[in-house]
Design a protein around this motif. Sequence first.
Motif, PDB file in Angstrom:
ATOM      1  N   VAL A  21       1.992  -9.291  -8.950  1.00  0.00           N
ATOM      2  CA  VAL A  21       2.063  -7.829  -9.023  1.00  0.00           C
ATOM      3  C   VAL A  21       1.628  -7.371 -10.411  1.00  0.00           C
ATOM      4  O   VAL A  21       2.147  -7.826 -11.435  1.00  0.00           O
ATOM      5  N   ALA A  22       0.653  -6.474 -10.444  1.00  0.00           N
ATOM      6  CA  ALA A  22       0.117  -5.912 -11.686  1.00  0.00           C
ATOM      7  C   ALA A  22       0.128  -4.390 -11.572  1.00  0.00           C
ATOM      8  O   ALA A  22       0.389  -3.845 -10.488  1.00  0.00           O
ATOM      9  N   PRO A  23      -0.152  -3.676 -12.662  1.00  0.00           N
ATOM     10  CA  PRO A  23      -0.125  -2.205 -12.582  1.00  0.00           C
ATOM     11  C   PRO A  23      -1.005  -1.622 -11.480  1.00  0.00           C
ATOM     12  O   PRO A  23      -0.668  -0.596 -10.894  1.00  0.00           O
ATOM     13  N   GLY A  24      -2.116  -2.274 -11.161  1.00  0.00           N
ATOM     14  CA  GLY A  24      -3.007  -1.737 -10.138  1.00  0.00           C
ATOM     15  C   GLY A  24      -2.849  -2.357  -8.771  1.00  0.00           C
ATOM     16  O   GLY A  24      -3.673  -2.113  -7.880  1.00  0.00           O
ATOM     17  N   SER A  25      -1.801  -3.150  -8.558  1.00  0.00           N
ATOM     18  CA  SER A  25      -1.633  -3.887  -7.302  1.00  0.00           C
ATOM     19  C   SER A  25      -1.196  -2.989  -6.153  1.00  0.00           C
ATOM     20  O   SER A  25      -0.555  -1.952  -6.344  1.00  0.00           O
ATOM     21  N   SER A  26      -1.535  -3.428  -4.935  1.00  0.00           N
ATOM     22  CA  SER A  26      -0.990  -2.832  -3.719  1.00  0.00           C
ATOM     23  C   SER A  26       0.144  -3.717  -3.216  1.00  0.00           C
ATOM     24  O   SER A  26       0.451  -4.761  -3.807  1.00  0.00           O
ATOM     25  N   TRP A  27       0.750  -3.338  -2.095  1.00  0.00           N
ATOM     26  CA  TRP A  27       1.863  -4.118  -1.558  1.00  0.00           C
ATOM     27  C   TRP A  27       1.417  -5.515  -1.138  1.00  0.00           C
ATOM     28  O   TRP A  27       2.240  -6.435  -1.049  1.00  0.00           O
ATOM     29  N   MET A  28       0.117  -5.707  -0.917  1.00  0.00           N
ATOM     30  CA  MET A  28      -0.378  -7.018  -0.502  1.00  0.00           C
ATOM     31  C   MET A  28      -0.134  -8.091  -1.562  1.00  0.00           C
ATOM     32  O   MET A  28      -0.128  -9.286  -1.253  1.00  0.00           O
ATOM     33  N   ALA A  29       0.067  -7.680  -2.814  1.00  0.00           N
ATOM     34  CA  ALA A  29       0.358  -8.665  -3.856  1.00  0.00           C
ATOM     35  C   ALA A  29       1.669  -9.393  -3.599  1.00  0.00           C
ATOM     36  O   ALA A  29       1.871 -10.514  -4.081  1.00  0.00           O
ATOM     37  N   LEU A  30       2.567  -8.776  -2.819  1.00  0.00           N
ATOM     38  CA  LEU A  30       3.846  -9.407  -2.498  1.00  0.00           C
ATOM     39  C   LEU A  30       3.746 -10.396  -1.345  1.00  0.00           C
ATOM     40  O   LEU A  30       4.622 -11.258  -1.195  1.00  0.00           O
ATOM     41  N   LEU A  31       2.703 -10.281  -0.529  1.00  0.00           N
ATOM     42  CA  LEU A  31       2.671 -11.006   0.733  1.00  0.00           C
ATOM     43  C   LEU A  31       2.684 -12.528   0.578  1.00  0.00           C
ATOM     44  O   LEU A  31       3.492 -13.196   1.247  1.00  0.00           O
ATOM     45  N   PRO A  32       1.847 -13.141  -0.268  1.00  0.00           N
ATOM     46  CA  PRO A  32       1.912 -14.607  -0.360  1.00  0.00           C
ATOM     47  C   PRO A  32       3.292 -15.112  -0.756  1.00  0.00           C
ATOM     48  O   PRO A  32       3.805 -16.085  -0.183  1.00  0.00           O
ATOM     49  N   GLY A  33       3.905 -14.456  -1.719  1.00  0.00           N
ATOM     50  CA  GLY A  33       5.244 -14.860  -2.130  1.00  0.00           C
ATOM     51  C   GLY A  33       6.268 -14.677  -1.036  1.00  0.00           C
ATOM     52  O   GLY A  33       7.144 -15.525  -0.841  1.00  0.00           O
TER      53      GLY A  33
END
Length: 536
Positions: free
Chosen positions: A362-374
């Motif tokens: 997760v970064a400042p420009g991330s969407s919710w998809m950044a959480l999906l692999p984790g």
Amino acid sequence: MRKRTGSGPGWWPLVALSLGAFMLLIDVTIVNTALPSMATALDASFTSLQWVVDVYAVALAALLLAAGSLADLHGKRRVFSAGLVIFALASLACGLAPDVGWLIAARAVQGVGAAAIFAANAPLITATYHGRARGVAFGVWGAVNGAAAGCGFALGGVLTEYVDWRAIFFVNVPLTALALWITYRTVPASRPPRGAGARVDWAGAALFTLGVGALTYGLVRGGDAGWGDRLTVASLVVAGLAAVGFALVERALGGARVRRDRAAAPLLDLSLLRNRSFTVLMGAALLTQAAAFAHFVYSALWAQSVLGMSPLSAGLALLPMSVVSFLVAALFGGRLQRMRPQYPLGVGVLVIGVGVLAQTLVAPGSSWMALLPGCLLIGVGVGLALTVLIAAALGAVPPERAGLASGAVNTFRQLGYALGVAVLGTLFATRIREVLTGLGVPRAAAEAAGSGRAREAGVPMGLVREAFAAGLDRVFVVSGVAALAAGAAVLLFVRGRATTAHAPERVPGPESAPGPAGGSGTAPERAREEAHSPTP
């Protein structure tokens, strides 16, 4: 609807018991996607939102063992029914809350009712069903509990988005009334064994509750007011003194029980902590629950407050973890139970740690998809680890101590969630405040932004994105490292046996929801209940 007398109890008792378990479990997570709406409606600070989530878990964790003793001594149906009444009235009070203080107080009472429901739930199934019917009943009950653990985020989102955040509490009232009516119509009353003279360890229960409450308060306040604050220091000192007092009381009662049968039974047999494997498992239960689940409170806040997702969308974004854990437990639960439990437990907790660390994407420009692999990795780890946690505890102690061991595991698990929300919330809020004040944002506006009210406070969303990403990063790193440490400790230090003999009636179906803390009296009976009991 009538009580069945000649051909068994029928399935209506299972409906009542499963409904009670469903409500108490779903209320652990259903509030998460409603937090931003609560903050706006009640003008709640971040600390207040922490307490809305945490006070329910604190009351549930602190009172599980005492509620189990009450159920043993005064009748399981009576305690279960009383829990339903308390839970319903407290839910109504939550829905009517005019301010956040009222809501927090009502959530605490709701946790008291949940502890009574939780402690008597599985023992009533054991007392009501026998033979193959018991296995089927526990299979259905486990599936319902798994569904509750999985759909809390989504259901909270649906009710908050299409009705109102208060609906997440109001919905409990008719469901609880239905469960109570079915209980009195179909669940047979239970009486304590003839000649049972033990008393509830009220002193231990009071000290344990005081210690857990004071520790949680100190952790939350320390992040808000500073670690040198008088109330912070005082609450942590009280927590330490309560822990010492609890240990002395439990030790004294342990000796008294040897000398007198009618002495109060200790809530926790401290001699079990001399067993290295058991002690490591208690720490692993606490850390795993905190690492796997507590951070989702703040992920949901980020999804709505920063990404602008609706409550429903945020709930659905967090759902993959629960779905994967449910599937892993359902598909592989039987095979895992035939292994020495420390191996799937340790590996599963390590996978949870890797999954949580993966969320640092997760970064400042991330969407919710950044959480999906984790989320997917966490789900795999939860399905592996928590399916066999109770079995690992049973395998680490003599069979005659199995009931005490299983109750302790579930108490430490709920305690882990409560303390995890407090510790991670403090880290999250502190980091957000550091970043925003470092960028020139006034402290009051920074605190408002941390509770999801950045727009009202006039904080630019670019700064809020940066601050939330930094806060989540700290939360994920701490949670991930804790899980990795717990998993390594299990693999290195836990030695135990397979516990198939403790559970002669294998229960089909998924094992992915929290297990009960109370039991039905004797250690062998509790061991059989807990061996059937699913875990989230």
